[in-house]
Design a protein around this motif. Structure first.
Motif, short mmCIF file in Angstrom:
data_model
loop_
_atom_site.label_atom_id
_atom_site.label_comp_id
_atom_site.label_asym_id
_atom_site.label_seq_id
_atom_site.Cartn_x
_atom_site.Cartn_y
_atom_site.Cartn_z
N ILE A 112 39.07 8.80 -11.78
CA ILE A 112 37.90 9.12 -10.97
C ILE A 112 36.78 8.10 -11.18
CG2 ILE A 112 36.01 10.79 -10.69
CD1 ILE A 112 38.11 13.01 -11.21
N LEU A 113 36.52 7.73 -12.44
CA LEU A 113 35.43 6.82 -12.74
C LEU A 113 35.78 5.36 -12.51
CD1 LEU A 113 34.04 8.34 -16.08
CD2 LEU A 113 33.02 8.49 -13.82
N LEU A 208 25.17 11.77 -19.09
CA LEU A 208 25.50 10.49 -18.47
C LEU A 208 26.31 10.65 -17.19
CD1 LEU A 208 26.50 8.52 -21.70
CD2 LEU A 208 24.47 8.09 -20.30
N ALA A 209 26.97 11.78 -17.03
CA ALA A 209 27.87 12.00 -15.90
C ALA A 209 27.22 11.80 -14.53
CB ALA A 209 28.49 13.40 -15.99
N PRO A 210 25.99 12.30 -14.28
CA PRO A 210 25.41 12.11 -12.94
C PRO A 210 25.32 10.64 -12.53
CG PRO A 210 24.13 13.70 -14.19
CD PRO A 210 25.11 13.11 -15.14
N LEU A 211 24.97 9.77 -13.47
CA LEU A 211 24.87 8.34 -13.17
C LEU A 211 26.24 7.72 -12.94
CD1 LEU A 211 23.23 5.69 -13.02
CD2 LEU A 211 23.47 5.53 -15.51
N PHE A 212 27.19 8.04 -13.79
CA PHE A 212 28.51 7.41 -13.72
C PHE A 212 29.37 7.96 -12.59
CE2 PHE A 212 27.20 5.98 -17.84
CZ PHE A 212 27.91 4.82 -18.06
N LEU A 213 29.07 9.17 -12.12
CA LEU A 213 29.88 9.77 -11.06
C LEU A 213 29.34 9.49 -9.65
CD1 LEU A 213 30.74 13.25 -12.63
CD2 LEU A 213 32.34 11.39 -12.13
N MET A 214 28.30 8.70 -9.56
CA MET A 214 27.77 8.35 -8.24
C MET A 214 28.84 7.61 -7.44
SD MET A 214 23.88 7.12 -9.16
CE MET A 214 23.58 6.63 -7.45
#
Length: 272
Positions: A112-113, A208-214
């Motif tokens: 996903i990332l 950190l997830a919100p930034l990396f999952l954009m």
């Protein structure tokens, strides 16, 4: 401690096997290595360093210089100790359990990332977990293991359930919630666990997830694995398929033999 890890290991496997297609692993070694290069490299590092510090020359030096040590970081400025413990494991069960968790729960997140984002958030979560151990833990605390970084992966999955439900379906969401609850409970039950690393690794992944999952897309849409064919209706020449199966069995026997020999050697080295 080993008994706790073994019991939890079996519980995690049974939950994944019964309830999830997103986390079940049925690829060949070649396919897994090709699709999930970061996890393959991380697990290889786990195994290599574990064998080195237990069996080979200068292993004690690697362990001594790489283990997390609050007093060495605070007083001697040895800041690499905030990173190196993520890759080190001293006991066999600790290494196997963390590697197993990474192999089961990491692939979907890596896909996903993407490779770059996955390794970045994995290492950041692990380092931040160790920083929390430094700032909030005892000055003489010594620690090692990938647990903080792996809990960072759990944090990413938890954020998907909370705010990015387009990335994970309901069945897998229920599984992840169950695993996170069990893991957090075991964090407080086992006296040998670095509680701060687990908790702040999870919090770091969540933050950190919100930034990396954009711009992230669901796992199914980004998976490039070849479809699994029914073995009863082979798409290849039957003889060729049989030969392929025989080769796979031989490889399994070889790897099992190597594993048994390694365990015996480690036992001799540690207890002999």
């Amino acid at each position: 401690m080993n008994h706790v890890h073994t019991s939890l290991d079996r519980l995690l496997f049974n939950l994944v096997r019964r309830r999830s297609k997103m986390f079940i692993r049925n690829e060949s070694f070649y396919s897994f290595r090709k699709n999930y290069p970061v996890i393959t490299v991380l697990v290889a590092i786990h195994v290599i360093l574990f064998l080195w510090i237990n069996l080979f020359p200068f292993g004690d030096v690697i362990l001594d210089r790489g283990v997390g040590s609050n007093i060495h970081v605070a007083l001697a400025g040895e800041y690499w100790r905030l990173l190196t413990p993520i890759f080190l494991h001293y006991t066999l069960m600790h290494m196997v359990f963390n590697s197993f968790s990474l192999i089961i729960f990491g692939p979907a997140v890596e896909k996903i990332l993407g490779t770059g984002k996955f390794i970045s958030i994995y290492l950041l979560a692990g380092v931040l977990a160790n920083v929390a151990t430094l700032l909030l833990g005892d000055m003489y605390t010594r620690h090692l293991g990938a647990s903080g970084a792996i809990f960072g992966i759990f944090g990413v999955l938890a954020y998907m359930i909370w705010a990015r439900r387009d990335l994970i379906d309901r069945a897998n969401s229920q599984l992840v919630v169950t695993i996170i609850i069990i893991s957090l409970v075991m964090t407080f039950v086992n006296p040998n666990i670095n509680i701060l690393a687990h908790l702040f690794g999870f919090i770091a992944g969540l933050a950190l997830a919100p930034l990396f999952l954009m711009g992230a897309k669901p796992f199914v849409q980004r998976s490039h694995q070849r479809p699994v064919h029914d073995q009863e209706v082979p798409s290849f020449n039957p003889d060729r398929w049989a030969n392929h199966e025989k080769k796979k069995q031989k490889k399994k026997i070889i790897w099992i033999t190597v594993g048994i020999i390694a365990v015996i050697l480690i036992g001799i080295r540690m207890f002999g």
